[in-house]
Design an enzyme around this catalytic site. Sequence first.
Site: not given
Ligand code: VGL
Length: 202
Positions: A9, A110, A154
């Site tokens: 991410d 995702k 994540c």
């Molecule tokens: C994430 C919160 C919500 C992350 C993704 O990538 O850590 N955190 N969605």
Amino acid sequence: MKEALLCVDLQNDFYEDGALPVEGASEINFQVNKLLHSGDFAAVTASQDWHPPGHKSFASSHGEKPFTPYEGDSEGLGQVLWPDHCVQNSEGAEFHPEISTEYFDLIIRKGQLPEVDSYSAFRDNDGRELGLAGYFKDLVIGKILVVGLALDVCVFYTVQDALKYGFEVELIRSATKGVEAQPGDIAAALEKMEDKGAVIRE
Ligand code: VGL
Ligand code: ZN
């Protein structure tokens, strides 16, 4: 043993000016790029949080404030509600412009189901596989180096799943930062990942 790199991410919304900012996120870019440029990996993979507008993990979808605790685990959601982030095709969902994305062999998107979140790059919070474990198994990958955002969300769930699937895991500490939605989250996440068998490397 064949090794893979997994970049979690690395998207604009998780950087300093994003919707769900992680403090100091841009400081990891140098380390991440060093690994991307190294040529050391049999596979270079990335996850991309990719939510439809109005996703159920968004506080706004419930008329609540971001970071409100949420008892939604049974629906495949996390423990808190998030600000709107990483909406499909938005600038916030794009990879950070400093990241050398041309090295990515595979990108896993995702969190696409409107009612289910996906913290792990391997599967939705309700257990549906996203295809990454099979990809690594087919390539006979034995060890996964994990970098990215956010360490206590994540990255945390991704590392635990990687161990569950039987891969060796190294978390590169200098190439990850946490959100710390609750104080102490980062320290607790590091301790739990190490307890479960991940190697935390500087
Ligand atoms: C994430 C919160 C919500 C992350 C993704 O990538 O850590 N955190 N969605
Ligand atoms: Zn998300």
